[in-house]
Design an enzyme around this catalytic site. Structure first.
Site, PDB file in Angstrom:
ATOM      1  N   GLY A  49      73.861  33.236  35.180  1.00  9.62           N
ATOM      2  CA  GLY A  49      75.256  34.016  35.257  1.00  9.62           C
ATOM      3  C   GLY A  49      75.539  34.413  34.032  1.00  9.62           C
ATOM      4  CB  ALA A  50      76.491  37.508  32.400  1.00  5.22           C
ATOM      5  N   GLY A  51      79.002  34.907  33.081  1.00  4.74           N
ATOM      6  CA  GLY A  51      80.456  34.857  33.131  1.00  4.74           C
ATOM      7  C   GLY A  51      81.025  34.246  31.844  1.00  4.74           C
ATOM      8  N   GLY A  52      82.154  33.843  31.776  1.00  4.16           N
ATOM      9  CA  GLY A  52      82.930  33.346  30.644  1.00  4.16           C
ATOM     10  C   GLY A  52      82.147  32.204  29.953  1.00  4.16           C
ATOM     11  N   GLY A  75      78.649  31.068  30.652  1.00  2.00           N
ATOM     12  CA  GLY A  75      77.125  31.528  30.333  1.00  2.00           C
ATOM     13  C   GLY A  75      77.152  32.766  29.202  1.00  2.00           C
ATOM     14  CG  ASN A 122      84.442  21.861  34.959  1.00  2.00           C
ATOM     15  OD1 ASN A 122      84.347  21.614  33.820  1.00  2.00           O
ATOM     16  ND2 ASN A 122      85.060  23.034  35.185  1.00  2.00           N
ATOM     17  CE  LYS A 178      84.445  19.916  30.914  1.00  2.00           C
ATOM     18  NZ  LYS A 178      83.584  21.270  31.095  1.00  2.00           N
ATOM     19  CD  GLU A 186      84.505  24.550  39.225  1.00  2.00           C
ATOM     20  OE1 GLU A 186      83.052  24.482  39.480  1.00  2.00           O
ATOM     21  OE2 GLU A 186      85.135  24.454  38.304  1.00  2.00           O
TER      22      GLU A 186
END
Length: 309
Positions: free
Chosen positions: A7-10, A12, A102, A185, A268
């Site tokens: 992925g190339a989102g926020g 990655g 997460n 976390k 999620e």
């Protein structure tokens, strides 16, 4: 070392971009629409920690002849099953997978799909989103990725990964207690996302309202009780530590789940609050506030489904 970013989102896009900026060999596994967007606009990071833009190396699930040493598995939990299918052709005997999702529930699925020896621990702390142009926008200074072998093992492969991850403008931190950090976390994000999405407000107004901090602490206590019942390695002071973090973060800080709800996007909740409630029910632990938080998620999902019909 060849590094693949799923992925190339926020998430990655940011950490992968910082590795490219350093000079590492990084490729992004993306869907066709994202590939077209990045081929047109490049991958742009707009950050309080310095902007950076570049032409990324891109592949899709069709490009099965590629092999990688390390994978940053940075998808959302509701895309987990499809992401596993997309990734399988690129994983070989030596490949190491670092999940950045997460929660905890994804570990079992990843180990089953790829083999226990290929999966190590990972998590990240960052506040990013994609704007309308597909740029990665980082809105606060925190940009920390924590990783490590389970049981604190010191291996040759983890030392090589640490060398590749060093010297970037993001904080890549090797941990000898990654299980504990992941559970810590999980506890924090479950409460933070739970209260902000339930009350449709940033953390500041919630904690500063009459009784707000008590509600936050109560939810921490319920969740920590469940986690402790499974002998997870959490600190005895973790609730107090997390409350200090709640008090320290910015007044307008929103969780990603809250932002997703504001955009009528998938959330999620099943992976976070839902999974923790499953653990509670198996141990006959009553968690009334967590049940309310998760009911809010279920109502939101039902409304979203009705809107999309």
């Amino acid at each position: 070392m060849r590094i693949l970013i799923l992925g190339a989102g926020g998430v990655g896009g940011y950490f992968g971009g910082r590795l490219v900026e350093k000079g590492e060999d990084v490729t992004f596994l993306v869907r066709e629409n994202r590939k077209k967007q990045l081929e047109k606009n490049d991958l742009v990071i707009r950050s309080v920690n310095n902007d950076y833009s570049f032409t990324p190396k891109l592949i899709t699930a069709k490009d099965t002849n590629e092999i990688f040493d390390v994978v940053l598995f940075s998808t959302k939990s509701y895309h987990l099953e499809n992401a596993i299918k997309d990734l399988k052709p690129f994983v070989r005997d030596h490949t190491v997978i670092i999940p950045l999702l997460n929660g905890i529930a994804h570990l079992a699925a990843l180990k089953e799909a790829f083999g226990e020896e290929k999966v190590i621990g990972g998590l990240c702390f960052i506040e990013t989103t994609l704007n309308n142009n597909g740029d990665v926008v980082q809105t606060s200074k925190a940009a920390k990725l924590v990783y490590g072998e389970f049981e604190g093992k010191d291996t040759e492969r983890i030392r090589k990964i640490a060398d590749a991850f060093s010297g970037t403008k993001a904080d890549f931190v090797l941990s000898s207690a990654i299980e504990k950090e992941m559970w810590h976390k999980y506890l924090f994000i479950t409460v933070m996302s739970g209260v902000t999405s339930l009350m449709r407000a940033p953390i500041g107004p919630i904690r500063e309202s009459d009784g707000g901090r008590n509600i936050i602490r109560q939810l921490f206590t319920e969740c920590a009780t469940i986690i402790t019942a499974y002998n997870a390695p959490i600190s005895e002071t973790i609730i107090d530590d997390h409350m200090k973090t709640i008090d320290a973060i910015g007044y307008g800080m929103k969780s990603s789940m809250q932002r997703d709800m504001e955009k009528n996007a998938f959330v999620e909740g099943d992976h976070l609050q839902g999974y923790l409630l499953e653990l509670a029910q198996a141990k006959n632990i009553h968690a009334p506030l967590l049940e309310i938080v998760y009911q809010n998620v279920k109502v939101y999902k039902k409304l979203l489904q009705e809107q999309n019909q």
